[in-house]
Design a protein around this motif. Structure first.
Motif, PDB file in Angstrom:
ATOM      1  N   PRO A  41       2.301 -12.614  -6.577  1.00  0.00           N
ATOM      2  CA  PRO A  41       1.208 -11.975  -7.524  1.00  0.00           C
ATOM      3  C   PRO A  41      -0.339 -11.870  -6.856  1.00  0.00           C
ATOM      4  O   PRO A  41      -1.047 -11.250  -7.428  1.00  0.00           O
ATOM      5  CB  PRO A  41       1.111 -13.435  -8.282  1.00  0.00           C
ATOM      6  CG  PRO A  41       1.802 -14.369  -7.289  1.00  0.00           C
ATOM      7  CD  PRO A  41       2.783 -13.793  -6.644  1.00  0.00           C
ATOM      8  N   TYR A  42      -0.268 -12.414  -5.455  1.00  0.00           N
ATOM      9  CA  TYR A  42      -1.740 -12.445  -4.842  1.00  0.00           C
ATOM     10  C   TYR A  42      -2.115 -11.224  -3.902  1.00  0.00           C
ATOM     11  O   TYR A  42      -3.264 -10.658  -4.046  1.00  0.00           O
ATOM     12  CB  TYR A  42      -1.644 -13.522  -3.838  1.00  0.00           C
ATOM     13  CG  TYR A  42      -1.823 -15.014  -4.897  1.00  0.00           C
ATOM     14  CD1 TYR A  42      -2.411 -14.972  -6.031  1.00  0.00           C
ATOM     15  CD2 TYR A  42      -0.600 -15.530  -4.723  1.00  0.00           C
ATOM     16  CE1 TYR A  42      -2.380 -16.251  -6.798  1.00  0.00           C
ATOM     17  CE2 TYR A  42      -0.022 -16.793  -5.388  1.00  0.00           C
ATOM     18  CZ  TYR A  42      -1.141 -17.085  -6.519  1.00  0.00           C
ATOM     19  OH  TYR A  42      -1.070 -18.148  -7.288  1.00  0.00           O
ATOM     20  N   LEU A  43      -1.005 -10.393  -3.138  1.00  0.00           N
ATOM     21  CA  LEU A  43      -1.509  -9.515  -2.287  1.00  0.00           C
ATOM     22  C   LEU A  43      -1.357  -7.803  -2.999  1.00  0.00           C
ATOM     23  O   LEU A  43      -1.640  -6.963  -2.139  1.00  0.00           O
ATOM     24  CB  LEU A  43      -0.774  -9.942  -0.846  1.00  0.00           C
ATOM     25  CG  LEU A  43      -1.346 -11.116  -0.384  1.00  0.00           C
ATOM     26  CD1 LEU A  43      -0.212 -11.501   0.609  1.00  0.00           C
ATOM     27  CD2 LEU A  43      -2.509 -11.367   0.109  1.00  0.00           C
ATOM     28  N   GLY A  44      -0.360  -7.916  -3.778  1.00  0.00           N
ATOM     29  CA  GLY A  44       0.066  -6.528  -4.361  1.00  0.00           C
ATOM     30  C   GLY A  44       0.920  -5.654  -3.470  1.00  0.00           C
ATOM     31  O   GLY A  44       0.848  -4.515  -3.446  1.00  0.00           O
ATOM     32  N   ILE A  45       1.704  -6.522  -2.285  1.00  0.00           N
ATOM     33  CA  ILE A  45       2.536  -5.796  -1.330  1.00  0.00           C
ATOM     34  C   ILE A  45       3.622  -5.112  -2.187  1.00  0.00           C
ATOM     35  O   ILE A  45       3.761  -3.892  -1.745  1.00  0.00           O
ATOM     36  CB  ILE A  45       3.065  -6.728  -0.517  1.00  0.00           C
ATOM     37  CG1 ILE A  45       2.181  -7.475   0.727  1.00  0.00           C
ATOM     38  CG2 ILE A  45       4.360  -6.498   0.202  1.00  0.00           C
ATOM     39  CD1 ILE A  45       2.606  -8.553   1.402  1.00  0.00           C
ATOM     40  N   LEU A  46       4.356  -5.537  -3.008  1.00  0.00           N
ATOM     41  CA  LEU A  46       5.510  -4.872  -3.536  1.00  0.00           C
ATOM     42  C   LEU A  46       4.740  -3.737  -4.588  1.00  0.00           C
ATOM     43  O   LEU A  46       5.484  -2.716  -4.927  1.00  0.00           O
ATOM     44  CB  LEU A  46       6.233  -5.737  -4.689  1.00  0.00           C
ATOM     45  CG  LEU A  46       6.745  -6.817  -3.732  1.00  0.00           C
ATOM     46  CD1 LEU A  46       7.639  -7.850  -4.493  1.00  0.00           C
ATOM     47  CD2 LEU A  46       7.670  -6.272  -2.505  1.00  0.00           C
ATOM     48  N   ASP A  47       3.428  -3.547  -4.823  1.00  0.00           N
ATOM     49  CA  ASP A  47       2.910  -2.685  -5.844  1.00  0.00           C
ATOM     50  C   ASP A  47       2.964  -1.206  -4.789  1.00  0.00           C
ATOM     51  O   ASP A  47       2.957   0.006  -5.334  1.00  0.00           O
ATOM     52  CB  ASP A  47       1.421  -2.871  -5.922  1.00  0.00           C
ATOM     53  CG  ASP A  47       1.407  -4.093  -6.910  1.00  0.00           C
ATOM     54  OD1 ASP A  47       2.408  -4.473  -7.572  1.00  0.00           O
ATOM     55  OD2 ASP A  47       0.244  -4.453  -7.211  1.00  0.00           O
ATOM     56  N   THR A  48       2.911  -1.267  -3.585  1.00  0.00           N
ATOM     57  CA  THR A  48       3.257  -0.199  -2.720  1.00  0.00           C
ATOM     58  C   THR A  48       4.537   0.411  -2.752  1.00  0.00           C
ATOM     59  O   THR A  48       4.736   1.539  -2.407  1.00  0.00           O
ATOM     60  CB  THR A  48       2.942  -0.330  -1.287  1.00  0.00           C
ATOM     61  OG1 THR A  48       3.972  -1.565  -0.838  1.00  0.00           O
ATOM     62  CG2 THR A  48       1.424  -1.158  -1.332  1.00  0.00           C
ATOM     63  N   ASN A  57       5.048   4.720   3.621  1.00  0.00           N
ATOM     64  CA  ASN A  57       4.103   3.843   2.971  1.00  0.00           C
ATOM     65  C   ASN A  57       4.423   2.914   1.864  1.00  0.00           C
ATOM     66  O   ASN A  57       3.759   2.387   1.181  1.00  0.00           O
ATOM     67  CB  ASN A  57       2.838   4.842   2.297  1.00  0.00           C
ATOM     68  CG  ASN A  57       2.460   5.682   3.080  1.00  0.00           C
ATOM     69  OD1 ASN A  57       2.165   5.483   4.170  1.00  0.00           O
ATOM     70  ND2 ASN A  57       2.252   7.021   2.800  1.00  0.00           N
ATOM     71  N   TRP A  58       5.685   2.397   2.216  1.00  0.00           N
ATOM     72  CA  TRP A  58       6.289   1.243   1.396  1.00  0.00           C
ATOM     73  C   TRP A  58       6.027  -0.090   2.187  1.00  0.00           C
ATOM     74  O   TRP A  58       6.607   0.219   3.323  1.00  0.00           O
ATOM     75  CB  TRP A  58       7.746   1.436   0.819  1.00  0.00           C
ATOM     76  CG  TRP A  58       7.885   2.176  -0.294  1.00  0.00           C
ATOM     77  CD1 TRP A  58       7.181   3.679  -0.592  1.00  0.00           C
ATOM     78  CD2 TRP A  58       8.597   2.258  -1.289  1.00  0.00           C
ATOM     79  NE1 TRP A  58       7.859   4.060  -1.716  1.00  0.00           N
ATOM     80  CE2 TRP A  58       8.736   3.234  -2.232  1.00  0.00           C
ATOM     81  CE3 TRP A  58       9.920   1.235  -1.787  1.00  0.00           C
ATOM     82  CZ2 TRP A  58       9.422   3.430  -3.409  1.00  0.00           C
ATOM     83  CZ3 TRP A  58      10.616   1.310  -2.856  1.00  0.00           C
ATOM     84  CH2 TRP A  58      10.533   2.479  -3.642  1.00  0.00           C
ATOM     85  N   HIS A  59       5.288  -0.891   1.852  1.00  0.00           N
ATOM     86  CA  HIS A  59       4.964  -1.953   2.660  1.00  0.00           C
ATOM     87  C   HIS A  59       6.195  -2.623   3.386  1.00  0.00           C
ATOM     88  O   HIS A  59       7.167  -2.969   2.544  1.00  0.00           O
ATOM     89  CB  HIS A  59       3.972  -3.024   2.136  1.00  0.00           C
ATOM     90  CG  HIS A  59       3.556  -3.996   2.955  1.00  0.00           C
ATOM     91  ND1 HIS A  59       2.326  -4.020   3.404  1.00  0.00           N
ATOM     92  CD2 HIS A  59       4.152  -5.351   3.341  1.00  0.00           C
ATOM     93  CE1 HIS A  59       2.038  -5.144   4.231  1.00  0.00           C
ATOM     94  NE2 HIS A  59       3.340  -5.571   4.323  1.00  0.00           N
TER      95      HIS A  59
END
Ligand SMILES: *[C@@H]1O[C@H](CO)[C@@H](O)[C@H](O)[C@H]1NC(C)=O
Ligand SMILES: *[C@@H]1O[C@H](CO)[C@@H](O)[C@H](O)[C@H]1NC(C)=O
Length: 350
Positions: A41-48, A57-59
């Protein structure tokens, strides 16, 4: 002439794009299934993790440059990546690891470490991923038993096929730098027959298909069960870190006279005597057995080990005289504190 140049340029761009390739849809689907099971929920890593080409560009995702298969998942909740500095916090993730990850048959490195909240079992099928070399899952809430019968399966695994000679090597880790603070896990995996996934429950994590394990780090989870005898019989196992779990039962004697050179079993519920089996084959940079329920004397054979750098036996139920000679002549009292009735140098005399 101008049009020709345009066409040429277009053709070149097209050729480069095709050669660069994109990840196969099946790999992308497996990653999307992994993403669906996790919540960060906090860093948005999986949003990439969006769009068709999971290789770019997928983290945390890297692909094999030749095959464009996903080769490396490197998701660390604590590292020197600027993402954490900017967010002024370390990572936190909940959810569980989807068994769909086992569709990533080109996977060589799987690191999902220090997220604190990921729970559920480690999918058993990861042990049959044909190219998997590194599995690092420390610092989560994984559950499951380490099965006691694993030693019996050892011979079976040795008869299996060797890995293909051109198995992809793990790519350079780019997304996040490795964390130098800790030893990291490395499963050196072999292909095995497809395993049946049990329908439900707290099933054992099967190491049956793995015999090239070099470094195994499953510290700081909630794994239970006893230590399989197999760990001491694996020819290349060098680092075994299982500290901070719920492991019970005795220490398999083979583990103390094996190729393992870093052994951390601290903070479990391991019991029984420390096997008196140390010998010239025992070469330990560090053995940490502290905070368990070990009883009986300190085995005299420890002095016969080829080398023991660090030894920590504190906070057990050990009793009796501390032996003379190496490594005891270079250890301080901290290594022995909190036991039932140990005595002699460096503690008070018997
Ligand atoms: C994984 O592979 C199986 C078998 O090919 C397929 O049925 C399943 O849908 C795949 N799962 C994902 C999430 O890609
Ligand atoms: C072993 O693990 C414990 C608990 O996680 C840790 O505090 C300790 O420093 C480790 N020991 C060594 C020798 O690395």
């Amino acid at each position: 002439m101008g049009a020709c140049l345009y066409l040429l340029a277009f053709a070149i761009i097209l050729a480069v794009a095709t050669a660069g390739g994109a990840c196969p849809a099946s790999d992308r689907d497996a990653l999307l299934a992994l993403k669906a099971g996790l919540n960060e929920p906090y860093l948005g890593i999986l949003d990439t993790w969006t769009g068709n080409d999971c290789c770019h560009n997928w983290h945390g995702i890297s692909c094999n440059a030749e095959t464009m298969r996903v080769a490396d998942i490197n998701l660390r909740g604590e590292s020197e990546d600027p993402i954490y500095e900017r967010a002024h916090r370390s990572g936190y993730m909940t959810g569980s690891i989807s068994p769909a990850i086992c569709n990533l048959t080109g996977l060589a490195v799987l690191v999902v470490a220090d997220w604190k909240g990921i729970s559920g079992p480690i999918p058993r099928c990861v042990t049959s991923l044909p190219s998997l070399r590194i599995l690092d899952l420390i610092g989560n809430k994984f559950t499951g038993r380490i099965p006691p019968y694993i030693g019996r399966l050892h011979e079976l695994t040795l008869r299996r096929q060797p890995p293909p000679p051109h198995a992809p090597r793990p790519p350079k880790q780019q997304a996040l730098r490795p964390d130098p603070r800790r030893h990291r896990a490395a499963f050196h995996a072999e292909p095995g027959p497809a395993e049946r996934e049990p329908a439900y429950g707290d099933h054992p994590l099967s190491f049956a298909n793995i015999y090239r394990l070099a470094d195994l780090d499953l510290s700081l989870n909630r794994l239970s069960g006893q230590l399989p005898d197999m760990f001491g019989k694996m020819p290349v196992l060098a680092t075994l870190n299982l500290d901070g779990n719920l492991i019970t039962g005795p220490i398999p004697p083979s583990l103390l006279n094996s190729g393992v050179s870093i052994l951390n079993l601290s903070r479990n519920s391991i019991e029984g005597r420390i096997p008196d089996v140390f010998g010239p084959g025992s070469y330990f940079m560090a053995i940490d057995l502290s905070y368990n329920m070990l009883s009986g004397p300190i085995p005299k054979s420890i002095s016969a080990a080829a080398y023991i750098g660090h030894l920590d036996l504190a906070h057990n139920q050990l009793c009796g005289p501390i032996p003379d000679g190496p490594p005891f002549d270079h250890l301080d009292a901290d290594s022995f504190l909190g036991n039932t009735c140990l005595c002699g140098k460096p503690l008070s005399s018997c």
